[in-house]
Scaffold this motif. Structure first.
Motif, short mmCIF file in Angstrom:
data_model
loop_
_atom_site.label_atom_id
_atom_site.label_comp_id
_atom_site.label_asym_id
_atom_site.label_seq_id
_atom_site.Cartn_x
_atom_site.Cartn_y
_atom_site.Cartn_z
N ALA A 291 0.83 -1.20 0.00
CA ALA A 291 0.00 0.00 0.00
C ALA A 291 0.87 1.26 0.00
O ALA A 291 0.57 2.25 -0.67
N ARG A 292 1.96 1.22 0.74
CA ARG A 292 2.88 2.37 0.75
C ARG A 292 3.53 2.55 -0.63
O ARG A 292 3.74 3.68 -1.09
N ILE A 293 3.86 1.43 -1.27
CA ILE A 293 4.45 1.52 -2.60
C ILE A 293 3.46 2.14 -3.58
O ILE A 293 3.83 2.96 -4.43
N GLU A 294 2.19 1.76 -3.48
CA GLU A 294 1.17 2.34 -4.36
C GLU A 294 1.03 3.85 -4.12
O GLU A 294 0.88 4.62 -5.07
N GLN A 295 1.10 4.25 -2.85
CA GLN A 295 1.04 5.68 -2.55
C GLN A 295 2.24 6.41 -3.14
O GLN A 295 2.12 7.49 -3.74
N LEU A 296 3.43 5.80 -2.97
CA LEU A 296 4.64 6.41 -3.54
C LEU A 296 4.56 6.44 -5.06
O LEU A 296 5.00 7.41 -5.69
N LYS A 297 3.96 5.42 -5.64
CA LYS A 297 3.81 5.38 -7.09
C LYS A 297 2.97 6.54 -7.59
O LYS A 297 3.30 7.18 -8.59
N ARG A 298 1.91 6.84 -6.87
CA ARG A 298 1.05 7.97 -7.27
C ARG A 298 1.80 9.30 -7.14
O ARG A 298 1.66 10.19 -7.99
N VAL A 299 2.58 9.43 -6.10
CA VAL A 299 3.33 10.68 -5.89
C VAL A 299 4.36 10.88 -7.01
O VAL A 299 4.48 11.96 -7.60
N LEU A 300 5.11 9.82 -7.31
CA LEU A 300 6.15 9.93 -8.35
C LEU A 300 5.52 10.14 -9.73
O LEU A 300 6.07 10.86 -10.57
N ALA A 301 4.38 9.49 -9.96
CA ALA A 301 3.69 9.68 -11.25
C ALA A 301 3.22 11.13 -11.38
O ALA A 301 3.30 11.71 -12.47
#
Length: 433
Positions: A132-142
């Motif tokens: 879930a943290r990776i998905e959140q980071l993915k949205r931020v970087l995107a």
């Protein structure tokens, strides 16, 4: 001899209350500074801290366990100690490399000057929470644009030197190097063997990418690792590592895990290879295939050139077979005949035009002669003019006794007007002089 009274030693100066009041002449002793640090640290409340276990050796017979927590994104670590019974409530015993959250209170040891965290509770960070943290980071970087397609750089067609970041003596290294050299034997590698899982993976992989990126001879970088559990691939979704890869100026290929694995490094890389073998096939061309393409290209070029030469030769033969080239004067003779015909036709038209014009001139001449006053004079008439040349049209124009001229068909006569011959309304008569 009398005894002199002994001198009274000076009273000791009180120590400064604050650190700002100390000086070279009035310093704090170590014990006081250590006590003040302990007092300050003791005022802190217990805090929840998250980190990765980098050092831990479980001692089942000991009542106390010691471990070190390290930040996954920066060079920062803290020692932690806890009672062994604190770990009893966990599904499994924490091991080196696990991500945990501890509830601990800072403690400062005066004798050793060491800061440590005394944990009263420890909890494992589950895979679901990490994803879930990776998905959140993915949205931020995107949202920052790190995954945009326009940032992707094309890979070089035939790199002379390939940078490879892989595990020590790993199968991924073997797959990349062996397959690449089988396709293009002249390719050279700059290999950096680093930790590709565990607590040091982020730091070592990021440093290897930066080192290879700084080498001008390296034209493409491959980060390769074999498959593994989700926890083993977590370093390749670490924010610090992803940003280090995005900052590289050299084109980067990510070959992490199997085709179904998609760490964030795959999204920021310029090319995502499904496996290390696929990465080798992508970064260098197959020499046999390229030779086959060259042979095909040569044959196609030879066929095209031959067809062009044949077509031009056929056209040249057709031109050479024409009569105008066999007897070139034919073209001049034909133009000569055309000119002669045109001249004859022009002469004929000119003769006809002159004949018609001559007849028209004769007709107009006859009309002019018929209308000319000279014709009237030829029939015996005369024109009477006064000396000033004015034509006499009535008796009043020439009074009696005035001189007049008589213009005949051939020559002129002078006359004087006589009164007896002048009658009103009658025609003017003149006597010859």
């Amino acid at each position: 001899m009398t005894d002199e009274p002994a001198e009274t030693p000076p009273a000791p100066q009180p120590l400064p209350e604050k650190a700002a009041d100390t000086s070279a002449q009035r310093p704090w002793p170590v014990r006081l500074l250590a006590d003040k640090i302990r007092w300050y640290v003791d005022r802190m409340s217990p805090v929840w801290v998250e980190g990765q276990i980098v050092e831990h050796t479980f001692r089942p017979t000991s009542g106390m366990q010691f471990l070190t927590l390290r930040d996954t994104d920066a060079e920062a670590s803290l020692p932690v100690h806890m009672l062994t019974r604190v770990m009893h409530g966990l599904d499994r015993r924490p091991e080196k490399g696990d991500q945990v959250v501890v509830h601990a209170k800072p403690e400062f040891w005066v004798k050793t000057g060491r800061l440590s965290m005394r944990a009263a509770d420890v909890r494992m960070v589950g895979v679901g929470e990490l994803l879930a943290r990776i998905e959140q980071l993915k949205r931020v970087l995107a949202a920052e644009g790190l995954f945009d397609a326009d940032r992707k750089r094309p890979l070089p067609f035939l790199p002379a030197v390939v940078g490879l970041v892989c595990g020590r003596e790993s199968k991924a290294e073997h797959d990349v190097v062996v397959n690449a050299r089988a396709r293009w034997p002249q390719v050279r590698f700059e290999i950096r063997e680093v930790a590709v899982q565990g607590v040091n993976a982020v730091r070592e992989v990021g440093a290897a990418i930066a080192e290879l990126d700084a080498m001008p001879e390296v034209e493409v970088i491959v980060v390769a690792r074999g498959g593994g559990a989700v926890e083993d691939l977590l370093p390749f979704s670490n924010e610090a590592l992803v940003r280090a890869a995005a900052a590289a100026r050299t084109p980067l290929v990510s070959a992490i895990g199997h085709e179904t694995d998609t760490p964030l490094l795959d999204l920021v890389a310029d090319y995502r290879a499904s496996t290390p073998t696929d990465a080798a096939k992508r970064v260098v061309p197959d020499v046999a295939e390229e030779r086959l393409r060259l042979d095909r290209a040569r044959r196609a070029m030879r066929t095209a050139v031959t067809a062009l030469v044949d077509r031009e030769q056929h056209g040249l033969d057709g031109v050479r077979s024409r009569p105008v080239l066999a007897r070139p004067e034919t073209m001049v003779e034909a133009r000569e005949r055309d000119v002669e015909h045109a001249l004859r036709h022009a002469r004929h038209l000119l003769d006809a035009l002159l004949l018609r014009a001559s007849g028209e001139v004769g007709r107009l001449e006859a009309q002019v002669r018929a209308l000319s006053p000279a014709s009237t004079l030829e029939r015996g008439y005369a024109v009477v003019q006064r000396p000033d040349g004015h034509v006499v049209r009535e008796p009043d124009d020439a009074p009696a006794g005035s001189g007049v001229r008589l213009r005949l068909a051939r020559g002129e006569l002078g006359a004087t007007v006589t009164p007896d011959l002048v009658a009103p309304g009658a025609s003017t008569a003149a006597g010859a002089a």
